[in-house]
Design an enzyme around this catalytic site. Structure first.
Site, PDB file in Angstrom:
ATOM      1  N   CYS A 146      60.110  47.240  77.240  1.00  0.00           N
ATOM      2  CA  CYS A 146      60.658  47.361  75.884  1.00  0.00           C
ATOM      3  C   CYS A 146      59.816  48.242  74.961  1.00  0.00           C
ATOM      4  CB  CYS A 146      60.835  45.986  75.260  1.00  0.00           C
ATOM      5  SG  CYS A 146      62.025  45.002  76.156  1.00  0.00           S
ATOM      6  N   HIS A 202      61.503  46.730  67.553  1.00  0.00           N
ATOM      7  CA  HIS A 202      62.242  46.460  68.790  1.00  0.00           C
ATOM      8  C   HIS A 202      63.073  45.197  68.554  1.00  0.00           C
ATOM      9  CE1 HIS A 202      63.337  45.672  72.828  1.00  0.00           C
ATOM     10  NE2 HIS A 202      62.557  44.610  72.959  1.00  0.00           N
ATOM     11  N   ASN A 262      69.440  42.968  72.931  1.00  0.00           N
ATOM     12  CA  ASN A 262      68.232  43.699  73.311  1.00  0.00           C
ATOM     13  C   ASN A 262      68.593  44.774  74.330  1.00  0.00           C
ATOM     14  OD1 ASN A 262      65.781  44.581  74.256  1.00  0.00           O
ATOM     15  ND2 ASN A 262      64.956  42.547  74.709  1.00  0.00           N
TER      16      ASN A 262
HETATM   17  O1  UT7 Z   1      62.237  42.353  74.867  1.00  0.00           O
HETATM   18  C1  UT7 Z   1      61.353  42.031  75.889  1.00  0.00           C
HETATM   19  C2  UT7 Z   1      60.538  40.847  75.596  1.00  0.00           C
HETATM   20  N1  UT7 Z   1      61.358  39.658  75.559  1.00  0.00           N
HETATM   21  C3  UT7 Z   1      61.312  38.866  74.484  1.00  0.00           C
HETATM   22  O2  UT7 Z   1      60.700  39.186  73.507  1.00  0.00           O
HETATM   23  C4  UT7 Z   1      62.032  37.537  74.576  1.00  0.00           C
HETATM   24  C5  UT7 Z   1      61.152  36.451  74.010  1.00  0.00           C
HETATM   25  N2  UT7 Z   1      61.712  35.126  74.180  1.00  0.00           N
HETATM   26  C6  UT7 Z   1      62.765  34.662  73.464  1.00  0.00           C
HETATM   27  O3  UT7 Z   1      63.335  35.397  72.676  1.00  0.00           O
HETATM   28  C7  UT7 Z   1      63.163  33.215  73.615  1.00  0.00           C
HETATM   29  O4  UT7 Z   1      62.174  32.548  74.363  1.00  0.00           O
HETATM   30  C8  UT7 Z   1      64.552  33.001  74.287  1.00  0.00           C
HETATM   31  C9  UT7 Z   1      65.649  33.482  73.370  1.00  0.00           C
HETATM   32  C10 UT7 Z   1      64.612  33.765  75.616  1.00  0.00           C
HETATM   33  C11 UT7 Z   1      64.775  31.523  74.562  1.00  0.00           C
HETATM   34  O5  UT7 Z   1      64.645  30.795  73.347  1.00  0.00           O
HETATM   35  P1  UT7 Z   1      63.674  29.552  73.237  1.00  0.00           P
HETATM   36  O6  UT7 Z   1      63.790  29.076  71.876  1.00  0.00           O
HETATM   37  O7  UT7 Z   1      62.317  29.961  73.716  1.00  0.00           O
HETATM   38  O8  UT7 Z   1      64.364  28.533  74.224  1.00  0.00           O
HETATM   39  P2  UT7 Z   1      63.737  27.722  75.439  1.00  0.00           P
HETATM   40  O9  UT7 Z   1      63.735  28.565  76.658  1.00  0.00           O
HETATM   41  O10 UT7 Z   1      62.458  27.081  75.020  1.00  0.00           O
HETATM   42  O11 UT7 Z   1      64.818  26.589  75.587  1.00  0.00           O
HETATM   43  C12 UT7 Z   1      65.011  25.584  74.597  1.00  0.00           C
HETATM   44  C13 UT7 Z   1      66.196  24.716  74.993  1.00  0.00           C
HETATM   45  C14 UT7 Z   1      66.138  24.217  76.437  1.00  0.00           C
HETATM   46  O12 UT7 Z   1      66.731  22.950  76.468  1.00  0.00           O
HETATM   47  P3  UT7 Z   1      65.843  21.607  76.507  1.00  0.00           P
HETATM   48  O13 UT7 Z   1      64.974  21.736  77.723  1.00  0.00           O
HETATM   49  O14 UT7 Z   1      65.068  21.615  75.218  1.00  0.00           O
HETATM   50  O15 UT7 Z   1      66.870  20.531  76.606  1.00  0.00           O
HETATM   51  C15 UT7 Z   1      66.995  25.198  77.164  1.00  0.00           C
HETATM   52  O16 UT7 Z   1      67.520  24.664  78.344  1.00  0.00           O
HETATM   53  O17 UT7 Z   1      67.397  25.487  74.890  1.00  0.00           O
HETATM   54  C16 UT7 Z   1      68.073  25.477  76.154  1.00  0.00           C
HETATM   55  N3  UT7 Z   1      68.699  26.785  76.335  1.00  0.00           N
HETATM   56  C17 UT7 Z   1      69.957  27.051  75.945  1.00  0.00           C
HETATM   57  N4  UT7 Z   1      70.914  26.329  75.367  1.00  0.00           N
HETATM   58  C18 UT7 Z   1      72.092  26.911  75.109  1.00  0.00           C
HETATM   59  C19 UT7 Z   1      68.147  27.893  76.878  1.00  0.00           C
HETATM   60  N5  UT7 Z   1      69.028  28.904  76.853  1.00  0.00           N
HETATM   61  C20 UT7 Z   1      70.159  28.391  76.293  1.00  0.00           C
HETATM   62  C21 UT7 Z   1      71.408  28.972  76.008  1.00  0.00           C
HETATM   63  N6  UT7 Z   1      72.342  28.189  75.411  1.00  0.00           N
HETATM   64  N7  UT7 Z   1      71.713  30.264  76.284  1.00  0.00           N
END
Ligand code: UT7
Length: 332
Positions: A116, A256, A286
């Site tokens: 990225c 970004h 993204n």
């Molecule tokens: O551009 C290159 C570099 N990449 C980035 O900068 C991405 C950086 N990371 C992020 O933007 C975030 O970590 C994500 C958007 C990828 C994920 O968001 P998060 O707030 O970190 O979510 P998480 O993975 O910690 O998941 C939180 C909860 C989980 O449920 P439990 O375990 O708390 O019950 C996930 O299973 O949200 C759940 N979850 C979803 N729920 C509905 C994860 N993805 C989804 C989804 N829809 N799509």
């Protein structure tokens, strides 16, 4: 004599026609519009559909827009650097394919892979060829067909990415406008959190790697998020300090677009109000190397000669960086 700077003199962009909305994603996986919107800021993304179409095809469209705007022919381009993480093929370089398809008959070129942050890496590299006087017209393209490596069964990554391309033209400027400074960093130990498991020399493609879905993006979102928030904000604050810029001096932050929350952390660290931050993640998601030039393309008419602009990125590698530009023109 004033130092030669590399100034952006034209911008082009392209997003494929097909729009993948959060509502459609809801039909494909266990997710919902509310979660995606509040956790990422994304509402929809563009997807390149069609047999035989790849990253180069989007880049070519962005370049056409740019050349038309600048009123120059493809033959005048001397060098093209393509930042991409989804090259058309493992080899040859996508830059070579773009040059062929866009009629850049007199250009040489190569790809830059810094995930990225690739557009900033490529822009800084291209700048050197202008500053030394070696070239007068250099194209920098950021393009990715992320849908080609997204696993649409993995709800934590599938919702973020989209396809798109943007391009800028660099030309010499003797009046102090253009790319004035860049801070680029990398930490390869971060690769464990964000990578593609197979298809490279360590693990070549096989029936097994395909069956195991190892040709898709692997991302540990939370870990990446933590690094991104800290490093993108740090490096943006550092470039302001190094160039004695206050938040009043900065006209625009061009971040970004990975997650709206990462962008907000960066802009608050720079003490910038929302009106000075380019955000189009809601409509594109993204697009990896496409995000920054797509923003410049969309906001071009609002940019004025002399505006201080800070570009900032964070991505796989890890790679991150920030670039300071004094904008060189008022758009017509
Ligand atoms: O551009 C290159 C570099 N990449 C980035 O900068 C991405 C950086 N990371 C992020 O933007 C975030 O970590 C994500 C958007 C990828 C994920 O968001 P998060 O707030 O970190 O979510 P998480 O993975 O910690 O998941 C939180 C909860 C989980 O449920 P439990 O375990 O708390 O019950 C996930 O299973 O949200 C759940 N979850 C979803 N729920 C509905 C994860 N993805 C989804 C989804 N829809 N799509």
């Amino acid at each position: 004599m004033q130092k030669i700077h590399a100034a952006i003199t034209a911008v082009g962009g392209y997003a494929p026609e097909y729009v993948l909305t959060n509502a459609e994603l809801e039909t494909m996986m266990d997710t919902n519009d509310e979660w995606i919107t509040t956790r990422t800021g994304i509402k929809e993304r563009h997807i390149l559909k069609g047999e035989g179409l790849g990253t180069s095809d989007m880049a070519v469209e962005a370049i056409k827009v740019l050349l038309d705007k600048r009123g120059i022919s493809p033959e005048e381009i001397e060098l093209i650097i393509c930042a991409t993480t989804t090259p058309d093929m493992q080899f040859p370089a996508t830059a070579n394919i773009i040059a062929d398809k866009a009629g850049l008959k007199n250009a040489w070129g190569f790809d830059v892979n810094a995930a990225c942050s690739g557009f900033l890496y490529a822009l800084t590299t291209a700048t050197q060829f202008i500053e030394t006087g070696r070239h007068k017209k250099v194209l920098v393209v950021g393009a990715d067909k992320m849908s080609s490596i997204v696993n649409y069964e993995d709800r934590t990554t599938a919702i973020i990415f989209g396809d798109g391309a943007g391009a800028v033209l660099l030309e010499p400027n003797n009046d102090g406008y253009g790319v004035l400074d860049s801070i680029l960093r990398s930490d390869g130990s971060g690769r464990v959190y964000l990578h593609q498991k197979a298809g490279g020399s360590v693990k070549p493609a096989s029936v097994e790697t395909v069956m195991n879905k190892e040709h898709y993006i692997y991302q540990e979102g939370q870990a990446v998020f933590k690094f991104a928030v800290k490093n993108m904000a740090d490096v943006s604050a550092e470039i302001m300090e190094r160039n004695s810029l206050t938040s009043e001096d900065v006209a625009w932050l061009v971040p970004h677009q990975a997650n709206k929350r990462i962008i907000s952390a960066t802009s608050s660290r720079m003490e910038l109000p929302d009106e000075k931050v380019m955000i189009n993640i809601d409509r594109y998601g993204n697009t990896t190397n496409g995000t920054i030039p797509l923003c410049l393309w969309e906001w071009e008419s609002k940019l004025h000669k002399g505006d201080n602009i800070i570009l900032a990125a964070f991505g796989g590698g890890f790679t991150w960086g920030s670039t300071y530009i004094k904008w060189a023109y008022d758009s017509k």
